[in-house]
Design an enzyme around this catalytic site. Structure first.
Site, short mmCIF file in Angstrom:
data_model
loop_
_atom_site.label_atom_id
_atom_site.label_comp_id
_atom_site.label_asym_id
_atom_site.label_seq_id
_atom_site.Cartn_x
_atom_site.Cartn_y
_atom_site.Cartn_z
N GLY A 75 0.46 -1.21 -0.14
CA GLY A 75 0.02 -0.07 -0.18
C GLY A 75 1.09 1.23 0.08
O GLY A 75 0.23 2.31 -0.27
N THR A 77 2.77 4.05 -1.28
CA THR A 77 2.60 5.07 -2.24
C THR A 77 3.87 6.02 -2.91
O THR A 77 4.88 5.83 -2.02
CB THR A 77 1.33 6.16 -2.44
OG1 THR A 77 1.71 6.68 -1.13
CG2 THR A 77 0.15 5.49 -2.12
N ALA A 100 -2.23 -1.30 -4.63
CA ALA A 100 -3.39 -0.48 -4.73
C ALA A 100 -2.71 1.12 -4.22
O ALA A 100 -2.29 1.08 -2.98
CB ALA A 100 -4.50 -0.75 -4.10
N SER A 101 -3.12 2.15 -4.77
CA SER A 101 -2.90 3.49 -4.39
C SER A 101 -3.79 3.92 -3.19
O SER A 101 -3.77 4.45 -2.17
CB SER A 101 -3.01 4.54 -5.56
OG SER A 101 -4.45 4.57 -5.99
N ASN A 102 -4.98 3.06 -3.19
CA ASN A 102 -5.97 3.05 -1.99
C ASN A 102 -6.67 2.04 -2.09
O ASN A 102 -7.41 1.44 -3.01
CB ASN A 102 -6.78 4.21 -2.45
CG ASN A 102 -7.69 4.84 -1.40
OD1 ASN A 102 -8.27 3.91 -0.57
ND2 ASN A 102 -7.51 6.24 -1.12
N PHE A 103 -6.87 1.38 -0.60
CA PHE A 103 -7.31 -0.28 -0.54
C PHE A 103 -9.04 0.14 -0.15
O PHE A 103 -9.47 -1.00 0.05
CB PHE A 103 -6.52 -0.78 0.35
CG PHE A 103 -5.61 -1.42 -0.03
CD1 PHE A 103 -5.62 -2.56 -0.81
CD2 PHE A 103 -4.03 -0.75 -0.05
CE1 PHE A 103 -4.67 -3.37 -1.43
CE2 PHE A 103 -3.15 -1.50 -0.72
CZ PHE A 103 -3.16 -2.86 -1.37
N HIS A 135 -4.19 15.82 2.80
CA HIS A 135 -3.93 14.89 3.68
C HIS A 135 -3.34 15.42 4.88
O HIS A 135 -2.66 16.57 4.73
CB HIS A 135 -2.99 13.96 3.07
CG HIS A 135 -3.54 12.56 2.08
ND1 HIS A 135 -3.90 13.08 0.87
CD2 HIS A 135 -3.82 11.49 2.20
CE1 HIS A 135 -4.55 12.11 0.25
NE2 HIS A 135 -4.52 11.00 1.00
N HIS A 136 -2.89 14.56 6.02
CA HIS A 136 -2.09 15.02 7.09
C HIS A 136 -0.68 15.46 6.87
O HIS A 136 -0.14 14.98 5.64
CB HIS A 136 -1.92 13.72 8.17
CG HIS A 136 -1.54 12.59 7.40
ND1 HIS A 136 -0.28 12.18 7.52
CD2 HIS A 136 -2.21 11.35 6.86
CE1 HIS A 136 0.11 10.90 7.06
NE2 HIS A 136 -1.16 10.61 6.55
N LYS A 139 2.57 13.07 5.62
CA LYS A 139 2.46 12.37 4.47
C LYS A 139 3.79 12.82 3.68
O LYS A 139 4.00 13.97 3.45
CB LYS A 139 1.36 12.71 3.50
CG LYS A 139 1.10 11.78 2.30
CD LYS A 139 -0.21 11.69 1.82
CE LYS A 139 -0.23 11.06 0.42
NZ LYS A 139 0.18 9.43 0.55
N GLY A 145 -1.21 9.07 -4.03
CA GLY A 145 -1.26 7.91 -5.07
C GLY A 145 -2.61 7.95 -5.67
O GLY A 145 -2.88 7.80 -6.81
N1 LIG Z 1 -2.69 2.35 -0.36
C1 LIG Z 1 -3.59 2.96 0.70
O1 LIG Z 1 -4.72 2.37 0.59
C2 LIG Z 1 -2.83 3.66 1.74
C3 LIG Z 1 -3.35 4.28 2.97
C4 LIG Z 1 -2.82 4.86 3.75
C5 LIG Z 1 -1.46 5.13 3.49
N2 LIG Z 1 -0.88 4.99 2.53
C6 LIG Z 1 0.64 4.68 2.46
O2 LIG Z 1 1.36 3.84 2.93
C7 LIG Z 1 2.51 4.37 3.66
C8 LIG Z 1 2.52 4.05 5.19
O3 LIG Z 1 1.60 5.12 5.71
P1 LIG Z 1 1.56 5.30 7.06
O4 LIG Z 1 0.44 6.39 7.45
O5 LIG Z 1 1.45 3.94 7.86
O6 LIG Z 1 3.15 5.89 7.61
P2 LIG Z 1 3.95 6.09 8.98
O7 LIG Z 1 4.66 6.92 8.88
O8 LIG Z 1 2.89 6.05 10.27
O9 LIG Z 1 4.47 4.15 9.03
C9 LIG Z 1 5.32 3.67 8.38
C10 LIG Z 1 6.11 3.01 8.81
O10 LIG Z 1 7.10 2.40 7.91
C11 LIG Z 1 8.27 2.09 8.78
N3 LIG Z 1 9.25 1.96 7.87
C12 LIG Z 1 10.28 3.05 7.11
N4 LIG Z 1 11.19 2.52 6.52
C13 LIG Z 1 11.10 1.01 6.64
C14 LIG Z 1 11.96 0.09 6.35
N5 LIG Z 1 12.81 0.26 5.35
N6 LIG Z 1 11.55 -1.13 6.86
C15 LIG Z 1 10.67 -1.40 7.79
N7 LIG Z 1 9.72 -0.36 8.16
C16 LIG Z 1 9.96 0.87 7.57
C17 LIG Z 1 8.41 3.27 9.78
O11 LIG Z 1 9.26 3.01 10.82
C18 LIG Z 1 7.04 3.31 10.21
O12 LIG Z 1 6.60 2.75 11.25
C19 LIG Z 1 2.67 5.59 2.83
O13 LIG Z 1 3.33 5.75 1.64
C20 LIG Z 1 1.29 5.90 2.62
O14 LIG Z 1 1.14 7.20 1.71
C21 LIG Z 1 -1.67 4.36 1.50
#
Ligand SMILES: NC(=O)c1ccc[n+]([C@@H]2O[C@H](COP(=O)([O-])OP(=O)(O)OC[C@H]3O[C@@H](n4cnc5c(N)ncnc54)[C@H](O)[C@@H]3O)[C@@H](O)[C@H]2O)c1
Length: 240
Positions: A75, A77, A100-103, A135-136, A139, A145
């Protein structure tokens, strides 16, 4: 289902909660501070990995899972400039992934409506089209995405638009995406068609992260035991 979580931030924790409520088992949590988790025996026992980390690490995690033979739902992006490379590694290694860019189910239905609305609006060039995402402030990528998916769908269904830009524009063949960052907003996507006579606004607002997490677990159940490359459209039975 035995799940390995890669990334234990806001989304990793939301997925853990949804998965456990549904009776699934989280057998491993890998975060930035415990990369040694990749060597743990649980990693090979996982029936599926769910990855929500950061744009710079996601492609690497996908390839690691292909090498380990663990299907991976991704997930994260902001890494799609490496899409072709990841796809060819997946094919070469006989791997399995679903991005998926959004699940959220709601956003995936919103995607379908966006394509239909774009087709209907395409002949009406008196409308200026604008895409906005909020977004927050944590981000990392902009535009989101989801906004990129919406923009690509619009461009594919309106020949007047050739590409998107993440800034205001006066070029009629460019689609304007405005990104705003406001504390704590899980995600708002808005498409505006504006003319001198009237405006059409089409908005999806996520109230929390549960929709993303529920969709990611749904995708994991779909991906378990499969090889190849899939999307949420496959999960939801929508045409690609
Ligand atoms: N596709 C979707 O539906 C969707 C929804 C929400 C967020 N996102 C995306 O998901 C991603 C994460 O979002 P979040 O809100 O959980 O962010 P977040 O910053 O709260 O969490 C990310 C986590 O990943 C960890 N991390 C970073 N690098 C790492 C590595 N090399 N190995 C292991 N862990 C690592 C960090 O320590 C952190 O705990 C972002 O890219 C966001 O845009 C996608």
């Amino acid at each position: 289902m035995k799940i390995a979580l890669i990334g234990y931030g806001k989304m990793g924790k939301a997925i853990e909660s949804v998965a456990m409520t549904q009776g699934h088992e989280i057998i491993l949590r890998i975060d930035a501070n415990n990369p040694e988790g990749w060597q743990a025996p649980e990693m090979k026992q996982a029936e599926v990995a769910i990855e929500f980390t950061a744009p710079e690490s996601a492609p690497h995690h996908l390839v690691k899972c292909f090498e380990l033979g663990v299907p991976i739902v991704c997930g994260t992006t902001g890494w799609l400039n490496q899409w072709e490379d990841v796809v060819s590694r997946c094919t070469a290694l006989g791997g399995s992934f679903l991005y998926a860019s959004n699940f959220s189910v709601g956003v995936n239905l919103f995607f379908e409506l966006n394509k239909q609305l774009a087709r209907l609006m395409a002949p009406h060039d008196e409308y200026k089209i604008l895409l906005e995402e909020i977004h927050h402030t944590e981000k990392k990528d902009a535009p989101s995405g989801t906004a990129i998916t919406l923009a690509e769908q619009l461009i594919a269904n309106n020949s007047a638009k050739k590409n998107w830009v993440n800034q205001p524009t006066t070029q009629s063949d460019e689609l304007e995406i405005i990104s705003k960052r406001i504390d704590k907003v899980p995600g708002i996507h808005k498409i505006l068609y504006q003319s001198d006579i009237d405006s059409i606004e089409f908005t999806h607002t996520a109230h929390n992260r549960i929709g993303f997490a529920t969709g990611a677990v749904m995708a994991a159940k779909f991906l378990k035991g499969k090889t190849g490359i899939y999307t949420m459209q496959d999960v939801l039975g929508l045409s690609r």
